[in-house]
Scaffold this motif. Structure first.
Motif, PDB file in Angstrom:
ATOM      1  N   GLY A  96     -20.536   2.136  -9.985  1.00 12.47           N
ATOM      2  CA  GLY A  96     -20.736   0.856  -9.316  1.00 12.47           C
ATOM      3  C   GLY A  96     -19.630  -0.124  -9.659  1.00 12.47           C
ATOM      4  N   HIS A  97     -19.614  -1.250  -8.946  1.00 13.73           N
ATOM      5  CA  HIS A  97     -18.618  -2.293  -9.192  1.00 13.73           C
ATOM      6  C   HIS A  97     -19.347  -3.620  -9.346  1.00 13.73           C
ATOM      7  N   PRO A  98     -20.082  -3.747 -10.455  1.00 14.14           N
ATOM      8  CA  PRO A  98     -20.968  -4.914 -10.577  1.00 14.14           C
ATOM      9  C   PRO A  98     -20.227  -6.216 -10.867  1.00 14.14           C
TER      10      PRO A  98
ATOM     11  N   ARG B 165      -9.738   4.103   2.586  1.00 13.87           N
ATOM     12  CA  ARG B 165      -9.567   2.678   2.917  1.00 13.87           C
ATOM     13  C   ARG B 165      -9.516   1.812   1.655  1.00 13.87           C
ATOM     14  N   TRP B 166     -10.465   2.063   0.711  1.00  7.99           N
ATOM     15  CA  TRP B 166     -10.433   1.198  -0.483  1.00  7.99           C
ATOM     16  C   TRP B 166      -9.242   1.527  -1.363  1.00  7.99           C
ATOM     17  N   LEU B 167      -8.751   2.767  -1.258  1.00  2.00           N
ATOM     18  CA  LEU B 167      -7.558   3.108  -2.040  1.00  2.00           C
ATOM     19  C   LEU B 167      -6.310   2.364  -1.549  1.00  2.00           C
ATOM     20  N   GLN B 168      -6.384   1.792  -0.356  1.00  2.00           N
ATOM     21  CA  GLN B 168      -5.244   0.989   0.113  1.00  2.00           C
ATOM     22  C   GLN B 168      -5.200  -0.376  -0.595  1.00  2.00           C
ATOM     23  N   ILE B 169      -6.255  -0.654  -1.377  1.00  2.00           N
ATOM     24  CA  ILE B 169      -6.303  -1.911  -2.131  1.00  2.00           C
ATOM     25  C   ILE B 169      -6.433  -1.660  -3.636  1.00  2.00           C
ATOM     26  N   ALA B 170      -7.315  -0.728  -4.036  1.00  2.00           N
ATOM     27  CA  ALA B 170      -7.538  -0.505  -5.473  1.00  2.00           C
ATOM     28  C   ALA B 170      -6.257  -0.005  -6.137  1.00  2.00           C
ATOM     29  N   ASP B 171      -6.089  -0.388  -7.382  1.00  2.00           N
ATOM     30  CA  ASP B 171      -4.854  -0.078  -8.137  1.00  2.00           C
ATOM     31  C   ASP B 171      -3.622  -0.664  -7.451  1.00  2.00           C
ATOM     32  N   GLY B 172      -3.798  -1.810  -6.847  1.00  2.00           N
ATOM     33  CA  GLY B 172      -2.681  -2.529  -6.217  1.00  2.00           C
ATOM     34  C   GLY B 172      -2.656  -2.293  -4.722  1.00  2.00           C
ATOM     35  N   PRO B 173      -2.645  -3.387  -3.923  1.00  2.00           N
ATOM     36  CA  PRO B 173      -2.625  -3.217  -2.465  1.00  2.00           C
ATOM     37  C   PRO B 173      -1.293  -2.642  -1.977  1.00  2.00           C
ATOM     38  N   ASP B 174      -1.354  -1.999  -0.815  1.00  2.00           N
ATOM     39  CA  ASP B 174      -0.151  -1.378  -0.223  1.00  2.00           C
ATOM     40  C   ASP B 174       1.052  -2.321  -0.222  1.00  2.00           C
ATOM     41  N   GLU B 175       0.789  -3.585   0.111  1.00  2.00           N
ATOM     42  CA  GLU B 175       1.898  -4.533   0.269  1.00  2.00           C
ATOM     43  C   GLU B 175       2.703  -4.664  -1.023  1.00  2.00           C
ATOM     44  N   VAL B 176       1.993  -4.651  -2.145  1.00  2.00           N
ATOM     45  CA  VAL B 176       2.675  -4.822  -3.429  1.00  2.00           C
ATOM     46  C   VAL B 176       3.494  -3.570  -3.759  1.00  2.00           C
ATOM     47  N   HIS B 177       2.959  -2.392  -3.432  1.00  2.00           N
ATOM     48  CA  HIS B 177       3.718  -1.155  -3.685  1.00  2.00           C
ATOM     49  C   HIS B 177       4.933  -1.066  -2.759  1.00  2.00           C
ATOM     50  N   ARG B 178       4.750  -1.470  -1.494  1.00  2.00           N
ATOM     51  CA  ARG B 178       5.902  -1.455  -0.569  1.00  2.00           C
ATOM     52  C   ARG B 178       6.987  -2.413  -1.066  1.00  2.00           C
ATOM     53  N   ARG B 179       6.530  -3.545  -1.618  1.00  2.00           N
ATOM     54  CA  ARG B 179       7.466  -4.533  -2.164  1.00  2.00           C
ATOM     55  C   ARG B 179       8.305  -3.888  -3.273  1.00  2.00           C
ATOM     56  N   SER B 180       7.680  -3.104  -4.149  1.00  2.00           N
ATOM     57  CA  SER B 180       8.419  -2.440  -5.235  1.00  2.00           C
ATOM     58  C   SER B 180       9.437  -1.460  -4.665  1.00  2.00           C
TER      59      SER B 180
HETATM   60  C1  LIG Z   1     -13.195   0.241  -4.841  1.00  2.00           C
HETATM   61  C2  LIG Z   1     -12.334  -0.565  -5.779  1.00  2.00           C
HETATM   62  C3  LIG Z   1     -12.215  -0.158  -7.092  1.00  2.00           C
HETATM   63  C4  LIG Z   1     -11.448  -0.892  -7.997  1.00  2.00           C
HETATM   64  N1  LIG Z   1     -11.369  -0.464  -9.292  1.00  2.00           N
HETATM   65  C5  LIG Z   1     -10.692  -1.198 -10.198  1.00  2.00           C
HETATM   66  C6  LIG Z   1     -10.633  -0.802 -11.566  1.00  2.00           C
HETATM   67  O1  LIG Z   1     -11.164   0.235 -11.932  1.00  2.00           O
HETATM   68  N2  LIG Z   1      -9.976  -1.605 -12.439  1.00  2.00           N
HETATM   69  C7  LIG Z   1      -9.363  -2.746 -12.036  1.00  2.00           C
HETATM   70  O2  LIG Z   1      -8.768  -3.441 -12.872  1.00  2.00           O
HETATM   71  N3  LIG Z   1      -9.383  -3.138 -10.748  1.00  2.00           N
HETATM   72  C8  LIG Z   1     -10.038  -2.397  -9.814  1.00  2.00           C
HETATM   73  N4  LIG Z   1     -10.064  -2.794  -8.500  1.00  2.00           N
HETATM   74  C9  LIG Z   1      -9.434  -4.058  -8.156  1.00  2.00           C
HETATM   75  C10 LIG Z   1      -8.132  -3.890  -7.407  1.00  2.00           C
HETATM   76  O3  LIG Z   1      -7.091  -3.459  -8.258  1.00  2.00           O
HETATM   77  C11 LIG Z   1      -7.795  -5.237  -6.739  1.00  2.00           C
HETATM   78  O4  LIG Z   1      -8.813  -5.506  -5.807  1.00  2.00           O
HETATM   79  C12 LIG Z   1      -6.448  -5.194  -6.073  1.00  2.00           C
HETATM   80  O5  LIG Z   1      -5.405  -5.147  -7.029  1.00  2.00           O
HETATM   81  C13 LIG Z   1      -6.220  -6.420  -5.185  1.00  2.00           C
HETATM   82  O6  LIG Z   1      -6.482  -7.586  -5.902  1.00  2.00           O
HETATM   83  P1  LIG Z   1      -7.483  -8.675  -5.279  1.00  2.00           P
HETATM   84  O7  LIG Z   1      -8.753  -8.003  -4.883  1.00  2.00           O
HETATM   85  O8  LIG Z   1      -7.543  -9.795  -6.245  1.00  2.00           O
HETATM   86  O9  LIG Z   1      -6.791  -9.123  -3.935  1.00  2.00           O
HETATM   87  P2  LIG Z   1      -5.568 -10.193  -3.749  1.00  2.00           P
HETATM   88  O10 LIG Z   1      -4.639 -10.153  -4.923  1.00  2.00           O
HETATM   89  O11 LIG Z   1      -6.244 -11.482  -3.394  1.00  2.00           O
HETATM   90  O12 LIG Z   1      -4.863  -9.580  -2.520  1.00  2.00           O
HETATM   91  C14 LIG Z   1      -5.445  -9.631  -1.202  1.00  2.00           C
HETATM   92  C15 LIG Z   1      -4.405  -9.224  -0.203  1.00  2.00           C
HETATM   93  O13 LIG Z   1      -3.303 -10.120  -0.273  1.00  2.00           O
HETATM   94  C16 LIG Z   1      -2.111  -9.433   0.066  1.00  2.00           C
HETATM   95  N5  LIG Z   1      -1.160  -9.510  -1.036  1.00  2.00           N
HETATM   96  C17 LIG Z   1      -1.421  -9.664  -2.356  1.00  2.00           C
HETATM   97  N6  LIG Z   1      -0.288  -9.681  -3.075  1.00  2.00           N
HETATM   98  C18 LIG Z   1       0.737  -9.551  -2.186  1.00  2.00           C
HETATM   99  C19 LIG Z   1       2.163  -9.484  -2.288  1.00  2.00           C
HETATM  100  N7  LIG Z   1       2.790  -9.582  -3.476  1.00  2.00           N
HETATM  101  N8  LIG Z   1       2.875  -9.309  -1.157  1.00  2.00           N
HETATM  102  C20 LIG Z   1       2.255  -9.221   0.055  1.00  2.00           C
HETATM  103  N9  LIG Z   1       0.918  -9.277   0.200  1.00  2.00           N
HETATM  104  C21 LIG Z   1       0.169  -9.430  -0.889  1.00  2.00           C
HETATM  105  C22 LIG Z   1      -2.506  -7.972   0.322  1.00  2.00           C
HETATM  106  O14 LIG Z   1      -2.724  -7.751   1.698  1.00  2.00           O
HETATM  107  C23 LIG Z   1      -3.805  -7.856  -0.432  1.00  2.00           C
HETATM  108  O15 LIG Z   1      -4.635  -6.799   0.047  1.00  2.00           O
HETATM  109  C24 LIG Z   1     -10.787  -2.069  -7.560  1.00  2.00           C
HETATM  110  C25 LIG Z   1     -10.892  -2.457  -6.216  1.00  2.00           C
HETATM  111  C26 LIG Z   1     -11.649  -1.721  -5.335  1.00  2.00           C
HETATM  112  C27 LIG Z   1     -11.725  -2.159  -3.881  1.00  2.00           C
END
Ligand SMILES: Cc1cc2nc3c(=O)[nH]c(=O)nc-3n(C[C@H](O)[C@H](O)[C@H](O)COP(=O)(O)OP(=O)(O)OC[C@H]3O[C@@H](n4cnc5c(N)ncnc54)[C@H](O)[C@@H]3O)c2cc1C
Length: 233
Positions: free
Chosen positions: A46-48, A197-212
């Motif tokens: 879970g993600h409480p 779909r959630w993997l496109q955000i978890a462990d860093g969103p795609d945008e941040v990885h593309r930026r690197s």
């Molecule tokens: C299912 C799931 C499991 C997870 N598990 C873990 C875990 O085990 N441990 C943990 O620490 N975290 C975990 N996370 C958290 C995850 O790492 C963060 O949700 C993720 O890094 C994005 O951070 P945020 O949610 O604060 O979104 P934000 O930082 O608010 O980002 C939202 C959006 O803003 C845009 N954005 C952000 N930064 C940039 C940039 N530099 N350039 C361009 N666009 C940008 C992107 O489109 C991004 O999707 C999990 C998330 C999910 C959904």
């Protein structure tokens, strides 16, 4: 037990502000307020949303050194990301197996779905894209072994963009091929779609990885690089 990461020194260098501590979940002041789902699924443990109210733990519960939280998180992220990518490849393979089986078992309009050109295209594309992604995962894993996760960070960023999109795309086609059954829990397709779909955000969103990846690429030829005209004779 939870691993809590929090700011322990707001005045330190940005990368030295956080620490990690072990907090038993039955400590006084720890409250699990709610358990939001992930795309409607209860994912693993879970993600409480947790409230920590004046929780106290012994100093011995500090993980590593004070101010070392960011470094621990980073050390975990490289290998953690490629692990996600490997699981995504496996899930995409499972989707493809199911697509093949379903296309051969289901006849519509007088012939098996596998004889429809459009279905063959989905199946061929799935195989081609899985093999492309698998090779990049293998290269990245090889680099982690040979030069370490830090030096392989651009490859890790690249594969972290590629495999979640691959899985979402193939799971989407598989759901289409399964018709209504694809949305049910009789098959793992909807869950795989959610995972991609959630993997496109978890462990860093795609945008941040593309930026690197873009930053590494932009730095590759040096800041003064100008395009040379092609030397026509
Ligand atoms: C299912 C799931 C499991 C997870 N598990 C873990 C875990 O085990 N441990 C943990 O620490 N975290 C975990 N996370 C958290 C995850 O790492 C963060 O949700 C993720 O890094 C994005 O951070 P945020 O949610 O604060 O979104 P934000 O930082 O608010 O980002 C939202 C959006 O803003 C845009 N954005 C952000 N930064 C940039 C940039 N530099 N350039 C361009 N666009 C940008 C992107 O489109 C991004 O999707 C999990 C998330 C999910 C959904």
């Amino acid at each position: 037990v939870s691993i809590v990461m929090g700011v322990t020194d707001p005045d330190a260098e940005p990368h030295r502000r956080q620490s990690m501590v072990l907090v038993p979940m039955d400590s006084p002041g720890v409250e699990v307020e709610r358990q939001p789902t992930v795309f409607g699924y209860q994912d693993r443990g879970g993600h409480p949303q947790i409230r920590f109210d004046d929780v106290r733990v012994p100093v011995a519960n500090l993980l590593g050194e004070q101010g070392g939280g960011f470094a621990i998180a980073q050390a975990r992220l490289g290998p953690g990301r490629i692990h996600h990518c490997m699981r995504a490849i496996g899930a995409a393979e499972r989707c493809l197996d199911l697509m093949v089986q379903r296309s051969q078992a289901r006849a519509a309009f007088g012939r098996p779905l596998s004889e429809q050109g459009v279905i063959q295209e989905w199946i061929a594309d799935a195989r081609i894209r899985i093999e492309q992604a698998r090779l990049l995962v293998l290269k990245t894993a090889w680099m982690i072994d040979e030069v370490g996760a830090k030096a392989a960070r651009i490859e890790i960023a690249a594969i972290k963009v590629v495999t979640p999109a691959l899985l979402t795309g193939i799971a989407d086609r598989a759901i289409q091929l399964f018709g209504a059954a694809g949305f049910t829990e009789d098959f793992p397709l909807a869950r795989f779609y959610s995972m991609g779909r959630w993997l496109q955000i978890a462990d860093g969103p795609d945008e941040v990885h593309r930026r690197s990846v873009a930053r590494a690429e932009l730095g590759r030829l040096g800041p003064g690089a100008v395009p040379e005209p092609f030397p026509f004779d």
